[in-house]
Structures are given as structure tokens and as C-alpha cells.
Design a protein around this motif. Structure first.
Motif, PDB file in Angstrom:
ATOM      1  N   CYS A   1       0.817  -1.205   0.000  1.00 47.19           N
ATOM      2  CA  CYS A   1       0.000   0.000   0.000  1.00 47.19           C
ATOM      3  C   CYS A   1       0.862   1.270   0.000  1.00 47.19           C
ATOM      4  O   CYS A   1       0.563   2.254  -0.688  1.00 47.19           O
ATOM      5  N   LEU A   2       1.938   1.211   0.801  1.00 45.92           N
ATOM      6  CA  LEU A   2       2.820   2.365   0.873  1.00 45.92           C
ATOM      7  C   LEU A   2       3.492   2.644  -0.469  1.00 45.92           C
ATOM      8  O   LEU A   2       3.586   3.789  -0.932  1.00 45.92           O
ATOM      9  N   VAL A   3       3.951   1.590  -1.144  1.00 45.26           N
ATOM     10  CA  VAL A   3       4.596   1.750  -2.452  1.00 45.26           C
ATOM     11  C   VAL A   3       3.624   2.329  -3.465  1.00 45.26           C
ATOM     12  O   VAL A   3       3.950   3.227  -4.253  1.00 45.26           O
ATOM     13  N   LEU A   4       2.379   1.821  -3.448  1.00 46.93           N
ATOM     14  CA  LEU A   4       1.368   2.338  -4.367  1.00 46.93           C
ATOM     15  C   LEU A   4       1.078   3.810  -4.110  1.00 46.93           C
ATOM     16  O   LEU A   4       0.902   4.604  -5.048  1.00 46.93           O
ATOM     17  N   ALA A   5       1.037   4.175  -2.833  1.00 49.47           N
ATOM     18  CA  ALA A   5       0.786   5.580  -2.503  1.00 49.47           C
ATOM     19  C   ALA A   5       1.918   6.478  -2.995  1.00 49.47           C
ATOM     20  O   ALA A   5       1.687   7.572  -3.532  1.00 49.47           O
ATOM     21  N   VAL A   6       3.157   6.020  -2.812  1.00 42.42           N
ATOM     22  CA  VAL A   6       4.309   6.804  -3.275  1.00 42.42           C
ATOM     23  C   VAL A   6       4.281   6.957  -4.789  1.00 42.42           C
ATOM     24  O   VAL A   6       4.506   8.038  -5.349  1.00 42.42           O
ATOM     25  N   LEU A   7       4.002   5.838  -5.497  1.00 39.20           N
ATOM     26  CA  LEU A   7       3.950   5.888  -6.955  1.00 39.20           C
ATOM     27  C   LEU A   7       2.840   6.824  -7.426  1.00 39.20           C
ATOM     28  O   LEU A   7       3.015   7.595  -8.387  1.00 39.20           O
ATOM     29  N   ALA A   8       1.683   6.755  -6.757  1.00 41.61           N
ATOM     30  CA  ALA A   8       0.584   7.644  -7.131  1.00 41.61           C
ATOM     31  C   ALA A   8       0.963   9.105  -6.925  1.00 41.61           C
ATOM     32  O   ALA A   8       0.640   9.970  -7.753  1.00 41.61           O
ATOM     33  N   GLY A   9       1.672   9.375  -5.843  1.00 43.58           N
ATOM     34  CA  GLY A   9       2.110  10.751  -5.595  1.00 43.58           C
ATOM     35  C   GLY A   9       3.085  11.236  -6.654  1.00 43.58           C
ATOM     36  O   GLY A   9       3.022  12.382  -7.116  1.00 43.58           O
ATOM     37  N   ILE A  10       4.015  10.349  -7.051  1.00 43.33           N
ATOM     38  CA  ILE A  10       4.999  10.724  -8.076  1.00 43.33           C
ATOM     39  C   ILE A  10       4.299  11.014  -9.398  1.00 43.33           C
ATOM     40  O   ILE A  10       4.598  11.990 -10.092  1.00 43.33           O
ATOM     41  N   VAL A  11       3.352  10.146  -9.763  1.00 43.59           N
ATOM     42  CA  VAL A  11       2.618  10.331 -11.020  1.00 43.59           C
ATOM     43  C   VAL A  11       1.834  11.643 -10.985  1.00 43.59           C
ATOM     44  O   VAL A  11       1.826  12.413 -11.959  1.00 43.59           O
ATOM     45  N   TRP A  12       1.184  11.943  -9.866  1.00 39.74           N
ATOM     46  CA  TRP A  12       0.419  13.179  -9.760  1.00 39.74           C
ATOM     47  C   TRP A  12       1.320  14.416  -9.872  1.00 39.74           C
ATOM     48  O   TRP A  12       1.009  15.350 -10.589  1.00 39.74           O
ATOM     49  N   TRP A  13       2.444  14.364  -9.194  1.00 37.71           N
ATOM     50  CA  TRP A  13       3.367  15.502  -9.224  1.00 37.71           C
ATOM     51  C   TRP A  13       3.939  15.709 -10.620  1.00 37.71           C
ATOM     52  O   TRP A  13       4.076  16.826 -11.099  1.00 37.71           O
ATOM     53  N   THR A  14       4.270  14.583 -11.312  1.00 43.17           N
ATOM     54  CA  THR A  14       4.808  14.684 -12.671  1.00 43.17           C
ATOM     55  C   THR A  14       3.802  15.302 -13.617  1.00 43.17           C
ATOM     56  O   THR A  14       4.137  16.159 -14.442  1.00 43.17           O
ATOM     57  N   ARG A  15       2.550  14.877 -13.487  1.00 44.05           N
ATOM     58  CA  ARG A  15       1.524  15.449 -14.359  1.00 44.05           C
ATOM     59  C   ARG A  15       1.290  16.924 -14.065  1.00 44.05           C
ATOM     60  O   ARG A  15       1.031  17.718 -14.972  1.00 44.05           O
ATOM     61  N   GLN A  16       1.391  17.278 -12.801  1.00 48.25           N
ATOM     62  CA  GLN A  16       1.222  18.684 -12.461  1.00 48.25           C
ATOM     63  C   GLN A  16       2.315  19.535 -13.083  1.00 48.25           C
ATOM     64  O   GLN A  16       2.077  20.641 -13.545  1.00 48.25           O
ATOM     65  N   GLN A  17       3.551  19.009 -13.102  1.00 47.11           N
ATOM     66  CA  GLN A  17       4.661  19.755 -13.682  1.00 47.11           C
ATOM     67  C   GLN A  17       4.591  19.776 -15.191  1.00 47.11           C
ATOM     68  O   GLN A  17       4.907  20.764 -15.835  1.00 47.11           O
ATOM     69  N   ALA A  18       4.228  18.651 -15.793  1.00 52.98           N
ATOM     70  CA  ALA A  18       4.199  18.551 -17.257  1.00 52.98           C
ATOM     71  C   ALA A  18       3.024  19.293 -17.840  1.00 52.98           C
ATOM     72  O   ALA A  18       3.121  19.896 -18.903  1.00 52.98           O
TER      73      ALA A  18
END
Length: 452
Positions: A29-46
Motif C-alpha cells: 500500500c505504501l509503495v502504491l501511494a508513493v507511486l501515485a504521488g509521483i505520477v500526480w506531481w509529474t503530471r502537475q509539472q508537465a
């Protein structure tokens, strides 16, 4: 009731397996949460949200500029040092006591102006002695010439031997040589007497006095009496990379006059205008640069020897066909070099451009824009593709208070009705009714909080 008692050796491994599965579940669950956060942040920047996309976000205030045609210069920038065209250390050419100093430190002198005087009495006496010796020898020469004429007449009658005549001819020649030597001595004494009056050899500015009145000066003095520096005109020595040499040499060979402008250390204040004179005969192998000399009239005395300056050399000029814009409108990002183009519907769009040479705060546009296009030169820091904008003038940009007042009044006219009724009443009842107006009509609310 009978209860079966399990063996502890069996219960412990079972608990361990359950704990391991639980820890594995939490880790996943923790890994999935981290990955989801990274994906969200990347999309926000891109892909950041469009400006004006928020419910209460209003149009951005910008200052536009219209693209036009005009001349733009091809300039070369360099660092230079001001150098006088003539710096003279005044020294005495004779020995003697310094009797008079006829200048003040910092004075402007002309060529031929008196600088100082040395005791001339010994040299006056020497001149008088040389003149007396010359007069004596001239008298002897005159007597010898009279005798020579007499001997020549007697020799024609064979009254005297030819040996006597030849001796007299030699004596006359000897006296003539003596007289010439005496005249040279008189000339030398006159020159030394003139050297007692030291005059300026150039036009320039007198520096600080190096010798005081009453000192005994000689030609061998190292420091001299004073230093005179020419300030009008004056030159600047600067260096350019060897790659620019061919372009500069070509322009000079064509007979072109290359303007040069000297700026102060900060590069913001213009000090003087001049022109390029020449360049050195060889390239410095250690730095890969070549020295050039520019000359300035310096009538305002803004340049002084050994002063550090920034030099801008105008190499060429691109004429009317050049499309130019302000460097303030240039943006750099993912598309490369681009500008925000102001559209007719008060929105902006990203327009990639290809730039040419830069001349001060103007830059040449090779492609991407045409004359008549309007670009954003102020207020582009928060703009995005398709953002709504409010155009303000350059005068408003210089007066932020007036600009804020104008923007607020413009926003009040456009949004006051919808927001005052829709947000204060419609939002209190809920957003599910799309901001229904209690006054009767239904106004569908857009994403930026304005009614359509």
C-alpha cells in the motif's frame, strides 16, 4: 467443555506467517501511494492547470508590444582600457637650478606653453663667449682672405713664389673651418639657453608636480618634472576573439567606419562615442584574442587613462526587412525559445520563435512572428496556453497602483453581477443547481466563475 490445547511449536509459526502477510500488505500500500504521488506531481509539472481554470481565478494583467520592422545592429561587446594617445614626462635637457614653475597641478596646457624655467645665467655667459670667439676668428679669416688676394696678384707677375701662395690658400681654408666651428658653438649655446625655458610639447592635462622649486635638476633625473597627458582625443584598447577578426577586417577593407560606444563598468551608462581605428598585427596565442584600438573625441572628459570600460562595436546593420521585438518578451522553456502571442479574443497562445542578433534591448526575429503581431512583454510569468488576459499600457506597468485600480474596476464590471448573486446566494444553496439566480433566470457558470 473440553478444549484442545495446541502445541506452542505449531501456533508460533502460524502467527509469524500472518504477521509477514500483514507487513507485506502494508508495504504494498505504501509503495502504491508513493507511486501515485509521483505520477500526480509529474503530471502537475508537465501539464499545469490552465490559467483562469479555477473557479474564482480572473484574467491576468499583461503589457503587450506590437511586432514591427526596423533596423537592428550587429554588435560585438568587449572589455577595454582607456589609453592616452600621448603621455609625456617633462624632463630637463640641461643641468641647473629650478628657478620658476609656471603651472598649477591639473591645468590644461597647449603646445608651446611655458612649464618651468631653469637658471639661465651660466648659459648666457657661454653664449656670449662663443659669440666673441666667433667674431675673433671671423676677423682672422677676413685678414687671411685679403692677403690671399694680394698674393694672387703678385703670383701672376711672378713676384712671389707659388709656395707662399699655396700656404696662404691653406691658411684661409683653416680660418674658414674655425669660423664654422665657432658658429656651431654659438648655435649650441643658443639651444642650451632655450632649454632653460621648458615648454609643453603637446596639448594635454598637467599631472602632479614631481620636483619642487629650487631643486637642482639634470637630464638624468628619472622622475622628471611633471607628466602631461593628452585627453582629447583619447583611445580605448580592447580585445575580441580571433573568430571575429575576419568580419572586422572585411568591413575596414571596404572603407566602412565602424562606430564604437564606451560604457561604464556597469554597462548601463554611455560615456562616449567614437570609431574603430585599427587592430593589432598579430593574435595573442595565449588567449586567442586580438587587440583593437578605437578613438574617441572625449570633449566632455568622460574617459581617463587606465579607466576600465565596456565597448560595443557596431559591425553591421540589418536594414528595414528585419522584424524586431523587445528582449523582455522572450521566454524559454519546453518548446524552446517562445513568446506569448496575444489573440483577438483576449487570450494568449505559445508561439515558438527563432531569434537572430541582439542589439541592446531589441532582438531580431527570423521566424515565428510577422509585423503586426502582439506579444506579451510584461506579466508573462504566470501565463499558460489559452489564458485570459487584460491588456494594460506601459504607463500602467510603471504605475502598479493605477494598474491594480484599472484591473479591479474591469473585473468588477465583468464579474460583479455573476459573483455577487451567484456566489453569495447560489453557492449558499448548493452548487448542484449550477448557480441558479434567485431573480428568475438560470445562468450556467463557467469554470472560471463567470456567467455565460
Amino acid at each position: 467443555m473440553d478444549q484442545q490445547i495446541k502445541d506452542p511449536s505449531i501456533v508460533a509459526p502460524e502467527r509469524t506467517r500472518r504477521g509477514s502477510r500483514w507487513r507485506g500488505f502494508l508495504t504494498g500500500c505504501l509503495v502504491l501511494a508513493v507511486l501515485a504521488g509521483i505520477v500526480w506531481w509529474t503530471r502537475q509539472q508537465a501539464a499545469p492547470p490552465q490559467a483562469g481554470g479555477g473557479r474564482n481565478a480572473g484574467p491576468m494583467s499583461i503589457v503587450p508590444e506590437t511586432i514591427g520592422k526596423g533596423d537592428i545592429g550587429v554588435s560585438l561587446n568587449a572589455l577595454g582600457t582607456v589609453t592616452s594617445l600621448a603621455t609625456v614626462t617633462i624632463r630637463s635637457q640641461i643641468s641647473g637650478y629650478l628657478m620658476k614653475i609656471d603651472f598649477k597641478e591639473g591645468d590644461e596646457v597647449k603646445k608651446g606653453d611655458l612649464i618651468a624655467e631653469i637658471d639661465s645665467r651660466p648659459y648666457e655667459a657661454t653664449l656670449a663667449q662663443a659669440k666673441g670667439q666667433l667674431a675673433r676668428d671671423e676677423a682672422q679669416l677676413k685678414g687671411a682672405q685679403v692677403d690671399l688676394t694680394r698674393y694672387q696678384n703678385l703670383a701672376a707677375q711672378n713676384a712671389v713664389p707659388h709656395q707662399t701662395l699655396d700656404t696662404q690658400v691653406a691658411l684661409v681654408a683653416q680660418y674658414q673651418g674655425t669660423v664654422e666651428a665657432d658658429r656651431a658653438s654659438v648655435k649650441s649655446a643658443e639651444v642650451n639657453l632655450q632649454y632653460c625655458h621648458i615648454v609643453s610639447p603637446i596639448n594635454g592635462r598637467v599631472g602632479l608636480r614631481l620636483v619642487d622649486l629650487g631643486n637642482y635638476v639634470t637630464p638624468g633625473d628619472t622622475n622628471g618634472l611633471v607628466v602631461i597627458t593628452q585627453l582629447e582625443p583619447i583611445s580605448v584598447l580592447f580585445t575580441l576573439p580571433e573568430d571575429n577578426l575576419q568580419a572586422v577586417a572585411k568591413r575596414l577593407k571596404e572603407g566602412a567606419v565602424l562606430p564604437a560606444v564606451a560604457y561604464d563598468r556597469s554597462g548601463a551608462n554611455k560615456l562616449a562615442e567614437g570609431s574603430l581605428q585599427t587592430f593589432d598585427s598579430q593574435i595573442d596565442a595565449t588567449t586567442g584574442t586580438i587587440k583593437l584600438r578605437a578613438q574617441f573625441e572625449n570633449d566632455k572628459r568622460t574617459l581617463y587613462p587606465n579607466q576600465f570600460v565596456n565597448v560595443r562595436l557596431l559591425l553591421d546593420t540589418h536594414k528595414d526587412a528585419t522584424t524586431t521585438m523587445s528582449t523582455a518578451g522572450i521566454q524559454r522553456g519546453v518548446p524552446g525559445t517562445f513568446v506569448y502571442l496575444v489573440n483577438a479574443d483576449s487570450t494568449v497562445s505559445v508561439r515558438p520563435v527563432k531569434l537572430g542578433v541582439t542589439d541592446g534591448d531589441r532582438v531580431e526575429v527570423l521566424s515565428g512572428l510577422v509585423p503586426g503581431d502582439r506579444i506579451v512583454i510584461d506579466g508573462a510569468d504566470k501565463l499558460r496556453e489559452g489564458a485570459k488576459v487584460v491588456v494594460r499600457s506601459a504607463a500602467d506597468a510603471a504605475n502598479p497602483a493605477a494598474a491594480a485600480k484599472g484591473t479591479a474596476s474591469g473585473a468588477a464590471k465583468g464579474d460583479g453581477k455573476g459573483d455577487s448573486k451567484g456566489d453569495s446566494k447560489g453557492d449558499s444553496k448548493g452548487d448542484s443547481k449550477d448557480g441558479a439566480d434567485p431573480g428568475g433566470g438560470h445562468h450556467k457558470r463557467s469554470e472560471d466563475g463567470q456567467k455565460k
